[in-house]
Design an enzyme around this catalytic site. Structure first.
Site, PDB file in Angstrom:
ATOM      1  N   GLY A 108       0.817  -1.212   0.000  1.00 28.03           N
ATOM      2  CA  GLY A 108       0.000   0.000   0.000  1.00 28.03           C
ATOM      3  C   GLY A 108       0.848   1.258   0.000  1.00 28.03           C
ATOM      4  O   GLY A 108       0.592   2.210  -0.731  1.00 28.03           O
ATOM      5  N   ARG A 144      -0.220  -8.878  -3.605  1.00 28.08           N
ATOM      6  CA  ARG A 144      -0.274  -7.851  -2.561  1.00 28.08           C
ATOM      7  C   ARG A 144       0.493  -8.332  -1.338  1.00 28.08           C
ATOM      8  O   ARG A 144       0.330  -9.486  -0.904  1.00 28.08           O
ATOM      9  CB  ARG A 144      -1.734  -7.575  -2.210  1.00 28.08           C
ATOM     10  N   VAL A 145       1.350  -7.477  -0.802  1.00 28.78           N
ATOM     11  CA  VAL A 145       2.046  -7.767   0.451  1.00 28.78           C
ATOM     12  C   VAL A 145       1.673  -6.661   1.427  1.00 28.78           C
ATOM     13  O   VAL A 145       1.847  -5.487   1.124  1.00 28.78           O
ATOM     14  CB  VAL A 145       3.585  -7.866   0.268  1.00 28.78           C
ATOM     15  N   GLY A 146       1.125  -7.045   2.574  1.00 31.29           N
ATOM     16  CA  GLY A 146       0.670  -6.010   3.493  1.00 31.29           C
ATOM     17  C   GLY A 146       0.415  -6.532   4.881  1.00 31.29           C
ATOM     18  O   GLY A 146       0.873  -7.615   5.256  1.00 31.29           O
ATOM     19  N   MET A 186      -7.800  -4.115   3.420  1.00 33.67           N
ATOM     20  CA  MET A 186      -8.608  -3.147   2.677  1.00 33.67           C
ATOM     21  C   MET A 186      -8.483  -3.202   1.152  1.00 33.67           C
ATOM     22  O   MET A 186      -8.973  -2.298   0.475  1.00 33.67           O
ATOM     23  CB  MET A 186      -8.295  -1.728   3.179  1.00 33.67           C
ATOM     24  N   ASP A 236      -2.129  -6.216  13.901  1.00 33.89           N
ATOM     25  CA  ASP A 236      -2.900  -5.851  15.085  1.00 33.89           C
ATOM     26  C   ASP A 236      -4.031  -6.848  15.264  1.00 33.89           C
ATOM     27  O   ASP A 236      -4.488  -7.454  14.301  1.00 33.89           O
ATOM     28  CB  ASP A 236      -3.441  -4.418  14.985  1.00 33.89           C
TER      29      ASP A 236
HETATM   30  N1  HPA Z   1      -8.336  -2.820   9.648  1.00 35.73           N
HETATM   31  C1  HPA Z   1      -8.196  -2.682   8.339  1.00 35.73           C
HETATM   32  N2  HPA Z   1      -7.050  -2.871   7.721  1.00 35.73           N
HETATM   33  C2  HPA Z   1      -5.985  -3.220   8.455  1.00 35.73           C
HETATM   34  C3  HPA Z   1      -6.063  -3.369   9.814  1.00 35.73           C
HETATM   35  C4  HPA Z   1      -7.302  -3.165  10.438  1.00 35.73           C
HETATM   36  O1  HPA Z   1      -7.434  -3.282  11.653  1.00 35.73           O
HETATM   37  N3  HPA Z   1      -4.830  -3.691  10.263  1.00 35.73           N
HETATM   38  C5  HPA Z   1      -4.023  -3.749   9.197  1.00 35.73           C
HETATM   39  N4  HPA Z   1      -4.723  -3.457   8.090  1.00 35.73           N
END
Ligand code: HPA
Length: 240
Positions: free
Chosen positions: A20, A87-89, A180, A204
């Site tokens: 992203g 996609r890497v995220g 997302m 998270d």
């Molecule tokens: N919500 C949406 N996208 C994210 C989150 C999240 O808590 N953490 C990392 N990408």
């Protein structure tokens, strides 16, 4: 050239990594690619092309969320003939089944976005490319990453009002994490007859409220980038 990309046809490789964050794209190009060349800097949404173990590869930032990601992805597919998009995220954990730092390889992507309703009014189920998925899962497990092959929810909303409760019954249907972009990526890849995959680390946890720090985000990104690049390399090998 497109409204959002100054690269010329042929400037991108067939395999393109999609973080992203533009600075992550720069970091990937500078730390993994040989002979990296900047190919796009429109809106500072950086794109680079270089080589990984002799294979030509690119990286292009997508920005956050499906409307932004879909613009870059559509143009990479339509104008630049991209064939493998990975996609890497990061993602947020929605279930006790997943822990911070686990790797989620998204087999499919549920979404609350109405983007597809305009063109695909059938509650379309966006899904990953099987060959890329199979290779990435096998490599991830062989490297000892705690890996889940699951559905994610690609949400249009980062700041949800009620934490994990905002996702209702989804975690009980094995939608293990929220991010997302994956649903738009998978839908567009199918439309343009290309392969797509999403590899995310849990940064998270919406169940416990825990988060990983900046340093760990970097380490997890390193593992994901190597996994994505090696998966594409193996795919090329298997296609001869
Ligand atoms: N919500 C949406 N996208 C994210 C989150 C999240 O808590 N953490 C990392 N990408």
């Amino acid at each position: 050239m497109t409204p959002h990309n100054e690269a010329k046809k042929g400037d991108y490789a067939e395999t393109i990594l999609l973080p992203g964050d533009p600075l992550r794209a720069k970091w990937i190009a500078e730390n993994f690619f040989e002979n990296a060349k900047l190919v796009n800097r429109v809106r500072n949404c950086l794109g680079y092309t270089g080589y990984w173990k002799g294979q030509r590869v690119s990286v292009q930032a997508t920005g956050m969320g499906q409307p932004s990601a879909a613009i870059y992805i559509h143009e990479l597919l339509e104008t630049y003939a991209a064939k493998n998009l990975i996609r890497v995220g990061t993602c947020g954990g929605l279930s006790k089944k997943v822990k911070l730092r686990d790797v989620i390889i998204a087999m499919s992507a549920t979404t609350d976005s109405s983007m597809n309703d305009c063109f695909l009014p059938y509650h379309y189920a966006p899904f990953a490319d099987w060959d890329l998925l199979e290779i990435a899962v096998r490599l991830a497990k062989s490297r000892g990453y705690k890996t889940h092959v699951a559905s994610v929810v690609s949400s249009d909303i980062f700041y949800v009002p009620n934490g994990v409760k905002s996702y209702g019954e989804l975690p009980n249907h094995d939608v293990l994490a929220v991010e997302m972009e994956a649903a738009a990526l998978y839908t567009l890849a199918k439309r343009f007859n290309a392969r797509a995959l999403t590899i995310c680390t849990i940064s998270d946890c919406l169940v416990s409220g825990e988060q990983i720090g900046a340093k760990e985000r970097q380490t997890s990104l390193k593992n994901m980038v190597e996994l994505a690049l090696d998966s594409a390399l193996e795919l090329y090998g298997s296609e001869g």
